[in-house]
Write an enzyme that holds these catalytic residues in place. Structure first.
Site, PDB file in Angstrom:
ATOM      1  N   GLU A 133      25.705  67.932 -67.705  1.00 30.50           N
ATOM      2  CA  GLU A 133      26.201  66.572 -67.483  1.00 30.50           C
ATOM      3  C   GLU A 133      26.420  66.439 -65.989  1.00 30.50           C
ATOM      4  OE1 GLU A 133      26.422  64.229 -69.621  1.00 30.50           O
ATOM      5  OE2 GLU A 133      26.284  65.285 -71.532  1.00 30.50           O
TER       6      GLU A 133
ATOM      7  N   ASN B  75      37.437  65.601 -62.052  1.00 23.27           N
ATOM      8  CA  ASN B  75      37.751  64.169 -62.170  1.00 23.27           C
ATOM      9  C   ASN B  75      38.330  63.775 -63.529  1.00 23.27           C
ATOM     10  OD1 ASN B  75      35.230  64.516 -63.342  1.00 23.27           O
ATOM     11  ND2 ASN B  75      34.376  62.625 -62.534  1.00 23.27           N
TER      12      ASN B  75
ATOM     13  N   GLU C 203      26.704  64.954 -75.075  1.00 25.77           N
ATOM     14  CA  GLU C 203      28.015  65.408 -75.539  1.00 25.77           C
ATOM     15  C   GLU C 203      28.648  64.304 -76.356  1.00 25.77           C
ATOM     16  OE1 GLU C 203      30.045  66.752 -71.910  1.00 25.77           O
ATOM     17  OE2 GLU C 203      29.529  68.791 -72.508  1.00 25.77           O
TER      18      GLU C 203
ATOM     19  N   CYS D 109      31.424  59.856 -62.909  1.00 28.59           N
ATOM     20  CA  CYS D 109      29.963  59.901 -62.913  1.00 28.59           C
ATOM     21  C   CYS D 109      29.398  58.581 -63.433  1.00 28.59           C
ATOM     22  CB  CYS D 109      29.485  61.044 -63.790  1.00 28.59           C
ATOM     23  SG  CYS D 109      30.215  60.988 -65.426  1.00 28.59           S
TER      24      CYS D 109
HETATM   25  P1  NAP Z   1      30.972  70.265 -58.572  1.00 26.01           P
HETATM   26  O1  NAP Z   1      31.290  70.526 -57.157  1.00 26.01           O
HETATM   27  O2  NAP Z   1      29.582  70.371 -59.022  1.00 26.01           O
HETATM   28  O3  NAP Z   1      31.910  71.253 -59.403  1.00 26.01           O
HETATM   29  C1  NAP Z   1      31.960  71.215 -60.809  1.00 26.01           C
HETATM   30  C2  NAP Z   1      32.436  72.550 -61.321  1.00 26.01           C
HETATM   31  O4  NAP Z   1      31.473  73.544 -60.971  1.00 26.01           O
HETATM   32  C3  NAP Z   1      33.761  73.036 -60.748  1.00 26.01           C
HETATM   33  O5  NAP Z   1      34.449  73.751 -61.736  1.00 26.01           O
HETATM   34  C4  NAP Z   1      33.309  73.966 -59.640  1.00 26.01           C
HETATM   35  O6  NAP Z   1      34.253  74.948 -59.310  1.00 26.01           O
HETATM   36  C5  NAP Z   1      32.104  74.604 -60.278  1.00 26.01           C
HETATM   37  N1  NAP Z   1      31.157  75.174 -59.333  1.00 26.01           N
HETATM   38  C6  NAP Z   1      30.851  74.749 -58.100  1.00 26.01           C
HETATM   39  N2  NAP Z   1      29.897  75.548 -57.556  1.00 26.01           N
HETATM   40  C7  NAP Z   1      29.603  76.491 -58.498  1.00 26.01           C
HETATM   41  C8  NAP Z   1      28.708  77.590 -58.533  1.00 26.01           C
HETATM   42  N3  NAP Z   1      27.893  77.898 -57.526  1.00 26.01           N
HETATM   43  N4  NAP Z   1      28.670  78.339 -59.649  1.00 26.01           N
HETATM   44  C9  NAP Z   1      29.468  78.068 -60.695  1.00 26.01           C
HETATM   45  N5  NAP Z   1      30.346  77.037 -60.715  1.00 26.01           N
HETATM   46  C10 NAP Z   1      30.395  76.252 -59.624  1.00 26.01           C
HETATM   47  O7  NAP Z   1      31.462  68.832 -59.020  1.00 26.01           O
HETATM   48  P2  NAP Z   1      32.871  68.149 -58.827  1.00 26.01           P
HETATM   49  O8  NAP Z   1      32.981  67.694 -57.425  1.00 26.01           O
HETATM   50  O9  NAP Z   1      33.961  69.014 -59.375  1.00 26.01           O
HETATM   51  O10 NAP Z   1      32.757  66.915 -59.822  1.00 26.01           O
HETATM   52  C11 NAP Z   1      32.154  65.745 -59.469  1.00 26.01           C
HETATM   53  C12 NAP Z   1      30.736  65.684 -59.972  1.00 26.01           C
HETATM   54  O11 NAP Z   1      30.736  65.825 -61.394  1.00 26.01           O
HETATM   55  C13 NAP Z   1      30.073  64.360 -59.697  1.00 26.01           C
HETATM   56  O12 NAP Z   1      28.757  64.564 -59.287  1.00 26.01           O
HETATM   57  C14 NAP Z   1      30.107  63.672 -61.046  1.00 26.01           C
HETATM   58  O13 NAP Z   1      29.133  62.680 -61.205  1.00 26.01           O
HETATM   59  C15 NAP Z   1      29.929  64.801 -61.978  1.00 26.01           C
HETATM   60  N6  NAP Z   1      30.423  64.481 -63.314  1.00 26.01           N
HETATM   61  C16 NAP Z   1      29.495  64.278 -64.300  1.00 26.01           C
HETATM   62  C17 NAP Z   1      29.909  63.932 -65.568  1.00 26.01           C
HETATM   63  C18 NAP Z   1      28.909  63.692 -66.661  1.00 26.01           C
HETATM   64  O14 NAP Z   1      29.309  63.705 -67.811  1.00 26.01           O
HETATM   65  N7  NAP Z   1      27.640  63.473 -66.370  1.00 26.01           N
HETATM   66  C19 NAP Z   1      31.266  63.803 -65.847  1.00 26.01           C
HETATM   67  C20 NAP Z   1      32.191  64.011 -64.826  1.00 26.01           C
HETATM   68  C21 NAP Z   1      31.736  64.365 -63.558  1.00 26.01           C
HETATM   69  P3  NAP Z   1      35.177  74.788 -58.003  1.00 26.01           P
HETATM   70  O15 NAP Z   1      36.042  73.644 -58.239  1.00 26.01           O
HETATM   71  O16 NAP Z   1      35.951  76.043 -57.938  1.00 26.01           O
HETATM   72  O17 NAP Z   1      34.252  74.589 -56.845  1.00 26.01           O
END
Ligand code: NAP
Length: 484
Positions: free
Chosen positions: A256, A157, A464, A290
Site C-alpha cells: 500500500e 500517518n 486491504e 495517501c
Molecule cells: P516510509 O518512509 O515509506 O515508512 C513507512 C514504514 O517503513 C515505516 O515504518 C518506516 O520505518 C519503514 N521503513 C522505512 N525504510 C525502510 C527500509 N529500508 N526497510 C524497512 N522498513 C523501512 O513512509 P512514511 O513516511 O512513514 O509514510 C508516508 C507514506 O505512506 C506516504 O507515501 C503515504 O502515501 C503512504 N501511505 C500509504 C497508504 C496506503 O494505504 N496506500 C496508507 C498510509 C500511508 P521508520 O519510521 O523507522 O523509518
C-alpha cells in the site's frame, strides 16, 4: 498525574516478543509534534531482536493455524471491544505522538477497531471448493491455508488503523506476524500489543519491534526466508526497495504505497458538495494521507467561485495542538515534513501559482502549516508529481472531459480519484477511465474496512479490507482426488 502523562505511562515501551515484554538496553525518543517536547523513550531493537521476534512467530505458526476460526474471531472481537472501551485514552496517545486532532484520533480508533470486527466475521467464512474434473472421475478439493509467518511494516500517518488493517486479516487467516510501526509513532502499536494480549492472542502469534534503523532490522528478516509474506504500507520509494528484497526469497507481498489523488469538479457538480468533498479529501489528517487530494482540477467556468468558497472555508479552520478543543488542523509530523510542504508551495508560486489563502508556516513552536489554497498551479510544479502530505489544495482549470481524464492519469501513482458531477453517464465514464484502484463519486472519503482498499500503477499491489482483504493472507491449495 495529568491525563497526558497517565496515558503515556500506561504503555509498555519495550519490545513485545513471544508474549513477553523485552528490554533492549537502548532507546529512542518519541516527540510531540505540537510542542517539540520528548514524550518518552521506547526500546530500540537490534537485528538480533528482530530475529528473535521472527523466530517466535515461526515457532507459533503451526499451532496458531490450527486454532479454530471461531477462537480467532473471538480474539478479534475482544480486541474490538477493548479498543472501543479505551478509545479516549488511545486517541489522546495518538494525538500526542502524531499530532492529529482528538476528534480525528477517536475516529481512527473506531476505524481501526472496525478492521478487527470485519475480519472477525471473515475468519469463520474462509471458503473452499469441491469440483468434478471436466473429464469426470477425479475430484478437485480446494482448501485455503494461512500463508505463514508475516512481516508487517506500517507508516506514522494512521498509527493504529494501518496496523489493524494488517493484523486483523493476518489473525483471521491464522498467520503469525512481526509488526514494525514507524519510529515517529510507536506508542499506538505498543498499546495495541497489550490489548491483543488481553484479548487472548497466544504468545508468539503477534510480535512487535520498534527501531530507529528500519533497514538494519527488517532487511535480514526479509532475506532470511523464515517469513512467507511482507505487507507494507508506506512510501513508493521504500516499497520499491522492499519488493527487491522480497524477490530473493519470493515472498508474497502486499504493498500500500503513495498516492497523488486527482479531485475533479465538473461544471454540473453541486459546488457546495464539491467544496465539502474537497475539504474532506484534502484536510483529513492535515493532508497527511495517501488518499489526500493532491491535484484539484476544476472546470474553467466554475474555478473562480469554487476557489473562493474553498479558500473561505479553509481559512476558517482552526490550527493548533490536536489536544485543544475546536482545533481541526494539528501540526505536521516533524520539521522535515514542514520544510517539504513549504518548498512545494514556494516552487508552485515561483512557477505562477497564486495563493488564495495560507502559504506561509505558522510561527512559534510545533510544526504547524496553515490550510492553503493555490490556484493556477501549472503542470510543471513539483506538487503535480509529488505527494504534498500537508494541508495545501492546488487548483488547476480544465476545459474538456478528455483533457481532465488525461491530466488526472498523468502520474506514476494510481491509488484514488474523486469525481464531482451530477451527470450519471459522465460519472461512470470518467470513473472507468481513471487509472486508480478507487474512485470517490461525489464523496471525499473512500476508506471503509468493508471495501477493498488499494492502488494500481506505483501505488501498490493487493487490496486491504473488503471481501478480498483476507485473501492476501491465504494460500490456495488444490488436492486432486482419484475416486475410482
Ligand atoms: P516510509 O518512509 O515509506 O515508512 C513507512 C514504514 O517503513 C515505516 O515504518 C518506516 O520505518 C519503514 N521503513 C522505512 N525504510 C525502510 C527500509 N529500508 N526497510 C524497512 N522498513 C523501512 O513512509 P512514511 O513516511 O512513514 O509514510 C508516508 C507514506 O505512506 C506516504 O507515501 C503515504 O502515501 C503512504 N501511505 C500509504 C497508504 C496506503 O494505504 N496506500 C496508507 C498510509 C500511508 P521508520 O519510521 O523507522 O523509518
Amino acid at each position: 498525574m495529568d491525563r497526558e502523562q497517565y496515558v503515556i505511562d500506561a504503555v509498555d515501551k519495550r519490545l513485545f516478543i513471544d508474549g513477553k515484554w523485552v528490554e533492549t538496553g537502548r532507546t529512542f525518543d518519541v516527540v510531540d509534534p505540537a510542542t517539540g517536547r520528548t514524550l518518552c523513550a521506547v526500546a530500540d531493537a537490534t537485528p538480533g531482536h528482530g530475529r528473535a521476534a521472527l523466530e517466535a512467530a515461526v515457532a507459533a505458526q503451526r499451532e496458531f493455524a490450527a486454532t479454530p476460526p471461531r477462537a480467532r474471531a473471538d480474539m478479534l472481537m475482544a480486541a474490538f471491544e477493548l479498543l472501543h472501551e479505551r478509545v479516549d485514552d488511545l486517541a489522546l496517545l495518538m494525538t500526542l505522538e502524531m499530532g492529529k486532532p482528538l476528534a480525528e484520533a477517536r475516529g481512527e480508533i473506531a476505524y481501526a477497531a472496525e478492521f478487527f470486527r470485519h475480519f472477525a466475521e471473515e475468519a469463520t467464512r474462509i471458503d473452499g471448493g469441491y469440483q468434478t474434473a471436466p473429464a469426470g472421475g477425479a475430484r478437485f478439493l480446494v482448501a485455503r491455508q494461512p500463508v505463514g509467518p508475516c512481516l508487517l511494516i506500517t507508516p506514522w500517518n494512521f498509527p493504529m488503523a494501518m496496523g489493524t488493517r494488517k493484523l486483523g486479516p493476518a489473525i483471521a487467516a491464522g498467520c503469525t506476524s512481526v509488526i514494525k510501526p514507524a519510529h515517529q509513532t510507536p506508542l499506538s502499536m505498543l498499546a495495541l500489543m497489550g490489548i491483543l494480549d488481553e484479548a487472548g492472542v497466544p504468545a508468539g502469534a503477534v510480535n512487535c519491534i520498534t527501531a530507529t534503523d528500519a533497514n538494519a532490522v527488517m532487511e535480514p528478516l526479509i532475506r532470511s526466508g523464515l517469513a512467507r509474506k511482507l505487507s507494507f504500507t508506506g512510501s513508493t520509494r521504500v516499497g520499491r526497495i522492499l519488493l527487491e528484497q522480497c524477490a530473493q526469497k519470493v515472498l508474497r507481498t502486499s504493498m500500500e504505497l503513495g498516492g497523488n489523488a486527482p479531485l475533479i469538479v465538473f461544471d454540473d457538480a453541486d459546488l457546495d458538495e464539491a467544496v465539502d468533498g474537497a475539504i474532506a479529501a484534502k484536510m483529513r489528517n492535515m493532508g497527511e494521507a495517501c488518499t489526500a487530494a493532491n491535484r484539484i482540477f476544476v472546470h474553467a467556468s466554475v474555478i473562480d467561485e469554487f476557489g473562493r468558497r474553498l479558500a473561505e472555508r479553509m481559512a476558517a479552520l482552526r490550527v493548533g495542538p490536536g489536544t485543544e478543543d475546536g482545533v481541526t488542523v494539528g501540526p505536521l509530523v516533524d520539521e522535515a515534513a514542514l520544510h517539504k510542504v513549504q518548498d512545494l508551495v514556494d516552487d508552485a508560486v515561483s512557477r505562477g501559482a497564486r495563493v488564495l489563502t495560507g502559504g506561509t508556516p505558522v510561527s512559534g513552536t510545533g510544526y504547524f502549516y496553515p490550510p492553503t489554497v493555490l490556484t493556477g498551479v501549472p503542470r510543471d510544479a513539483r506538487m503535480s508529481d509529488e505527494e504534498i502530505f500537508g494541508p495545501v489544495a492546488p487548483l488547476t482549470a480544465f476545459e474538456t472531459e478528455d483533457d481532465v481524464v488525461a491530466a488526472a492519469n498523468d502520474t506514476e501513482y494510481g491509488l484514488v480519484a474523486y469525481v464531482f458531477t451530477n451527470n450519471l453517464r459522465r460519472a461512470l465514464r470518467v470513473a472507468e477511465a481513471l487509472e486508480t484502484g478507487m474512485v470517490g463519486l461525489n464523496q471525499g472519503v473512500v476508506s471503509n474496512p468493508a471495501a477493498p482498499f488499494g492502488g494500481v500503477k506505483q501505488s501498490g499491489l493487493g487490496r486491504e479490507g473488503g471481501p478480498t482483504g483476507i485473501d492476501e493472507f491465504l494460500e490456495t491449495k488444490y488436492i486432486g482426488i482419484a475416486l475410482a
